[in-house]
Write a protein that holds these residues in place. Sequence first.
Motif, PDB file in Angstrom:
ATOM      1  N   THR A 123      47.414  57.966  14.463  1.00  0.00           N
ATOM      2  CA  THR A 123      48.738  57.448  14.130  1.00  0.00           C
ATOM      3  C   THR A 123      49.457  57.050  15.407  1.00  0.00           C
ATOM      4  N   GLY A 124      50.549  56.308  15.255  1.00  0.00           N
ATOM      5  CA  GLY A 124      51.376  55.957  16.393  1.00  0.00           C
ATOM      6  C   GLY A 124      50.810  54.824  17.214  1.00  0.00           C
ATOM      7  N   GLU A 125      51.092  54.880  18.515  1.00  0.00           N
ATOM      8  CA  GLU A 125      50.645  53.806  19.401  1.00  0.00           C
ATOM      9  C   GLU A 125      50.200  54.347  20.749  1.00  0.00           C
ATOM     10  N   LEU A 126      49.402  53.523  21.433  1.00  0.00           N
ATOM     11  CA  LEU A 126      49.006  53.784  22.813  1.00  0.00           C
ATOM     12  C   LEU A 126      49.829  52.880  23.717  1.00  0.00           C
ATOM     13  N   ARG A 127      50.204  53.407  24.877  1.00  0.00           N
ATOM     14  CA  ARG A 127      50.883  52.611  25.893  1.00  0.00           C
ATOM     15  C   ARG A 127      50.126  52.789  27.200  1.00  0.00           C
ATOM     16  N   LEU A 128      49.722  51.686  27.785  1.00  0.00           N
ATOM     17  CA  LEU A 128      49.002  51.725  29.055  1.00  0.00           C
ATOM     18  C   LEU A 128      49.868  51.067  30.118  1.00  0.00           C
ATOM     19  N   SER A 129      49.983  51.727  31.267  1.00  0.00           N
ATOM     20  CA  SER A 129      50.700  51.167  32.410  1.00  0.00           C
ATOM     21  C   SER A 129      49.735  51.088  33.579  1.00  0.00           C
ATOM     22  N   LEU A 130      49.588  49.887  34.151  1.00  0.00           N
ATOM     23  CA  LEU A 130      48.687  49.659  35.275  1.00  0.00           C
ATOM     24  C   LEU A 130      49.506  49.484  36.546  1.00  0.00           C
ATOM     25  N   TYR A 131      49.051  50.122  37.621  1.00  0.00           N
ATOM     26  CA  TYR A 131      49.724  50.064  38.919  1.00  0.00           C
ATOM     27  C   TYR A 131      48.761  49.516  39.962  1.00  0.00           C
ATOM     28  N   ASP A 132      49.323  48.872  40.977  1.00  0.00           N
ATOM     29  CA  ASP A 132      48.500  48.329  42.063  1.00  0.00           C
ATOM     30  C   ASP A 132      48.134  49.431  43.051  1.00  0.00           C
ATOM     31  N   GLY A 133      47.474  49.060  44.126  1.00  0.00           N
ATOM     32  CA  GLY A 133      46.956  50.016  45.099  1.00  0.00           C
ATOM     33  C   GLY A 133      47.961  50.584  46.071  1.00  0.00           C
ATOM     34  N   ASN A 134      49.231  50.258  45.925  1.00  0.00           N
ATOM     35  CA  ASN A 134      50.246  50.803  46.808  1.00  0.00           C
ATOM     36  C   ASN A 134      50.677  52.175  46.293  1.00  0.00           C
ATOM     37  N   PRO A 135      50.356  53.266  47.007  1.00  0.00           N
ATOM     38  CA  PRO A 135      50.698  54.608  46.521  1.00  0.00           C
ATOM     39  C   PRO A 135      52.194  54.803  46.260  1.00  0.00           C
ATOM     40  N   SER A 136      53.045  54.080  46.952  1.00  0.00           N
ATOM     41  CA  SER A 136      54.486  54.254  46.742  1.00  0.00           C
ATOM     42  C   SER A 136      54.954  53.649  45.417  1.00  0.00           C
ATOM     43  N   ASN A 137      54.114  52.864  44.745  1.00  0.00           N
ATOM     44  CA  ASN A 137      54.447  52.298  43.432  1.00  0.00           C
ATOM     45  C   ASN A 137      54.020  53.195  42.270  1.00  0.00           C
ATOM     46  N   GLY A 170      54.990  57.429  17.036  1.00  0.00           N
ATOM     47  CA  GLY A 170      55.438  56.051  17.228  1.00  0.00           C
ATOM     48  C   GLY A 170      56.938  55.893  17.369  1.00  0.00           C
ATOM     49  N   ASP A 171      57.627  56.956  17.829  1.00  0.00           N
ATOM     50  CA  ASP A 171      59.084  56.884  17.937  1.00  0.00           C
ATOM     51  C   ASP A 171      59.572  56.313  19.265  1.00  0.00           C
ATOM     52  N   GLY A 172      58.655  55.961  20.156  1.00  0.00           N
ATOM     53  CA  GLY A 172      59.043  55.393  21.436  1.00  0.00           C
ATOM     54  C   GLY A 172      59.405  56.430  22.486  1.00  0.00           C
ATOM     55  N   GLU A 173      59.371  57.678  22.118  1.00  0.00           N
ATOM     56  CA  GLU A 173      59.686  58.785  23.025  1.00  0.00           C
ATOM     57  C   GLU A 173      58.423  59.626  23.228  1.00  0.00           C
ATOM     58  N   ILE A 174      58.288  60.217  24.401  1.00  0.00           N
ATOM     59  CA  ILE A 174      57.171  61.128  24.631  1.00  0.00           C
ATOM     60  C   ILE A 174      57.668  62.548  24.384  1.00  0.00           C
ATOM     61  N   GLY A 175      57.048  63.198  23.403  1.00  0.00           N
ATOM     62  CA  GLY A 175      57.442  64.549  23.010  1.00  0.00           C
ATOM     63  C   GLY A 175      56.291  65.523  23.105  1.00  0.00           C
ATOM     64  N   ARG A 176      56.509  66.718  22.634  1.00  0.00           N
ATOM     65  CA  ARG A 176      55.522  67.797  22.734  1.00  0.00           C
ATOM     66  C   ARG A 176      54.245  67.537  21.938  1.00  0.00           C
TER      67      ARG A 176
END
Length: 169
Positions: A55-69, A112-118
């Motif tokens: 149920t719900g959704e997956l969200r993927l966030s991709l970051y570049d090779g800069n550790p400060s990002n 799928g409420d858009g919030e990350i919960g327990r």
Amino acid sequence: MVKWIASMSSAALVAGSLAIAPRPAHAVTVIGDVGACDRGESSILIRVHGFKSRTGELRLSLYDGNPSNWLVGGRKIHKLHMDIPRSGPVDICVKTPGPGTYAFGIQHDVDGDGEIGRRDGGAYSNNAKFTIFDREPAFRKVKFEVGSGTKRMGIRLLYLKGLSIVPWN
């Protein structure tokens, strides 16, 4: 959002190249920039395992090779939101800007409420471990290299059980 249900022969080909045995009863659902992975362009193909629920959704966030990002709001280079298919293996294809160093985080928003919960889960690239007290692994633990072709990875989702963050099954 692009969804594509692979034919059984394509599912076997993708699964074979991932060194993961295909499940013959289900087609593989590939989400994201399928064309980039099909053409072997600089991209990441991630097989996601261990869903607590479908149920719900997956969200993927991709970051570049800069550790400060790493995990800094507004510094993602790519973000995908996708509904979770009811059954079968799930692959996410992400086209990268080119060869280089990258890292990603995946969240499973169970309701799928858009919030990350327990009840929700997640994972980081390289299956980096995290705890309820230290939820952000160091960049050195999550970074990986992508060449001029498709980088294949397997990820197991983790969820809160008691005071531990562990695979659900």
